[in-house]
Design a protein around this motif. Structure first.
Motif, PDB file in Angstrom:
ATOM      1  N   ALA A  69      -4.022  -2.127  -0.775  1.00  0.00           N
ATOM      2  CA  ALA A  69      -3.293  -1.423   0.282  1.00  0.00           C
ATOM      3  C   ALA A  69      -3.940  -1.657   1.650  1.00  0.00           C
ATOM      4  O   ALA A  69      -3.244  -1.868   2.650  1.00  0.00           O
ATOM      5  CB  ALA A  69      -3.229   0.072  -0.025  1.00  0.00           C
ATOM      6  N   LEU A  73      -1.969  -3.525   4.718  1.00  0.00           N
ATOM      7  CA  LEU A  73      -1.801  -2.889   6.029  1.00  0.00           C
ATOM      8  C   LEU A  73      -2.482  -3.697   7.137  1.00  0.00           C
ATOM      9  O   LEU A  73      -1.968  -3.783   8.258  1.00  0.00           O
ATOM     10  CB  LEU A  73      -2.373  -1.472   5.995  1.00  0.00           C
ATOM     11  N   VAL A  76      -0.124  -6.625   7.879  1.00  0.00           N
ATOM     12  CA  VAL A  76       1.058  -6.179   8.621  1.00  0.00           C
ATOM     13  C   VAL A  76       0.693  -5.835  10.063  1.00  0.00           C
ATOM     14  O   VAL A  76       1.414  -6.184  11.008  1.00  0.00           O
ATOM     15  CB  VAL A  76       1.706  -4.968   7.916  1.00  0.00           C
ATOM     16  N   THR A  77      -0.436  -5.156  10.250  1.00  0.00           N
ATOM     17  CA  THR A  77      -0.872  -4.778  11.601  1.00  0.00           C
ATOM     18  C   THR A  77      -1.090  -6.014  12.464  1.00  0.00           C
ATOM     19  O   THR A  77      -0.612  -6.086  13.607  1.00  0.00           O
ATOM     20  CB  THR A  77      -2.169  -3.955  11.527  1.00  0.00           C
ATOM     21  N   LEU A 101       0.336   2.229  12.859  1.00  0.00           N
ATOM     22  CA  LEU A 101      -0.311   1.225  12.013  1.00  0.00           C
ATOM     23  C   LEU A 101      -1.820   1.448  11.967  1.00  0.00           C
ATOM     24  O   LEU A 101      -2.444   1.346  10.900  1.00  0.00           O
ATOM     25  CB  LEU A 101       0.002  -0.175  12.549  1.00  0.00           C
ATOM     26  N   LEU A 104      -2.575   4.454   9.703  1.00  0.00           N
ATOM     27  CA  LEU A 104      -2.432   4.092   8.292  1.00  0.00           C
ATOM     28  C   LEU A 104      -3.624   3.264   7.816  1.00  0.00           C
ATOM     29  O   LEU A 104      -4.187   3.515   6.743  1.00  0.00           O
ATOM     30  CB  LEU A 104      -1.134   3.318   8.073  1.00  0.00           C
ATOM     31  N   LEU A 105      -4.008   2.280   8.623  1.00  0.00           N
ATOM     32  CA  LEU A 105      -5.144   1.437   8.247  1.00  0.00           C
ATOM     33  C   LEU A 105      -6.426   2.259   8.162  1.00  0.00           C
ATOM     34  O   LEU A 105      -7.193   2.124   7.203  1.00  0.00           O
ATOM     35  CB  LEU A 105      -5.291   0.307   9.273  1.00  0.00           C
ATOM     36  N   PHE A 108      -6.382   4.443   4.952  1.00  0.00           N
ATOM     37  CA  PHE A 108      -6.626   3.738   3.692  1.00  0.00           C
ATOM     38  C   PHE A 108      -8.027   3.148   3.622  1.00  0.00           C
ATOM     39  O   PHE A 108      -8.552   2.930   2.527  1.00  0.00           O
ATOM     40  CB  PHE A 108      -5.560   2.662   3.465  1.00  0.00           C
ATOM     41  N   ALA A 178      -8.039  -5.756  11.869  1.00  0.00           N
ATOM     42  CA  ALA A 178      -7.163  -6.277  10.824  1.00  0.00           C
ATOM     43  C   ALA A 178      -7.755  -7.537  10.192  1.00  0.00           C
ATOM     44  O   ALA A 178      -7.829  -7.652   8.960  1.00  0.00           O
ATOM     45  CB  ALA A 178      -5.779  -6.567  11.397  1.00  0.00           C
TER      46      ALA A 178
END
Length: 250
Positions: A69, A73, A76-77, A101, A104-105, A108, A178
């Motif tokens: 996950a 993420l 995607v970010t 984003l 969320l990152l 997780f 990221a």
């Protein structure tokens, strides 16, 4: 199959603006969730735990999911920020999307650390030989260095970089974190797998060899993206929730 079904419905919705495609995607997503939970857990057992067939960990499936996950993420970010900065998409309020984003990152990253520590703590205080040997393998020879590096690379450093609110909507920092997390996830997988295959020590040559697949995968995905964007729009213009998703404020 789910990918083609969901993306195909989204493409058709852009043409017809029929919201039945959205409802179908909701149904497909609801079906996919339990299948994803089961299959990703089996994958972790069959591909990684099977390398140490006598080792037991009831939380390993969640540990594998948490790392996946974080990597998803992070990817995607990075992609969203790059698309926005290079003019492929136009977000009316990019800081709101960046903040979501980033949050969320960040969440997780903490979740991964919580699960990783929970797995270690349970095995440590039980002190059963059938489970402790897995960590002992990773605390001798050259693997001890990687074990320590992983704590900093996968948790402490990215946690520090994203803990403040301004950091979560800063595009430069988001891109850096990221990419950092994708590398950290690779190290995490390497740490899980290689001590069972090469117990003597880490090796620069073996790391370079293992980098071949992710590099080839990234190249293949970039080629696929470039091909599809010539034929399709990146923004799902027929999605009924698009306007609300683009114009919200944090």
């Amino acid at each position: 199959l789910f990918l083609f079904a969901i993306v195909g419905n989204s493409w058709q919705q852009d043409v017809t603006t029929d919201q039945r495609h959205t409802r179908r995607n909701v149904v497909f997503s609801a079906i996919f969730l339990p299948l994803f939970a089961i299959t990703i857990t089996f994958n972790s057992f069959d591909w990684i735990m099977s390398l140490a067939p006598h080792w037991i960990s009831t939380i390993f499936g969640v540990y594998y999911f948490s790392g996946s996950a974080v990597a998803a993420l992070a990817a995607v970010t990075w992609i969203v920020v790059e698309l926005q900065e290079n003019g492929y998409i136009t977000l009316p309020n990019p800081k709101a999307q960046y903040y979501s984003l980033g949050s969320l990152l960040f969440g997780f990253i903490n979740f991964w650390a919580y699960i990783a520590f929970s797995q270690y703590l349970l095995i440590w205080y039980a002190n059963i030989p059938e489970t402790t040997f897995w960590f002992i393998y990773r605390w001798k020879d050259g693997w001890m260095i990687l074990s320590i590096v992983l704590i900093f690379a996968h948790f402490l450093i990215p946690y520090s970089l994203l803990v403040s609110r301004p950091a979560k909507d800063n595009p430069k920092r988001l891109k850096f974190v990221a990419v950092w997390m994708l590398v950290a996830h690779f190290l995490d997988l390497y740490w899980q797998i290689m001590p069972q295959l090469h117990a003597e020590s880490t090796s620069v040559s073996s790391i370079m060899l293992e980098l071949a697949f992710p590099i080839a995968f990234i190249g293949g995905m970039a080629t696929l993206f470039h091909t599809l964007t010539k034929k399709r729009k990146i923004i799902p213009e027929g999605d009924p929730k698009l306007k609300r998703g683009l114009h919200y404020r944090v």
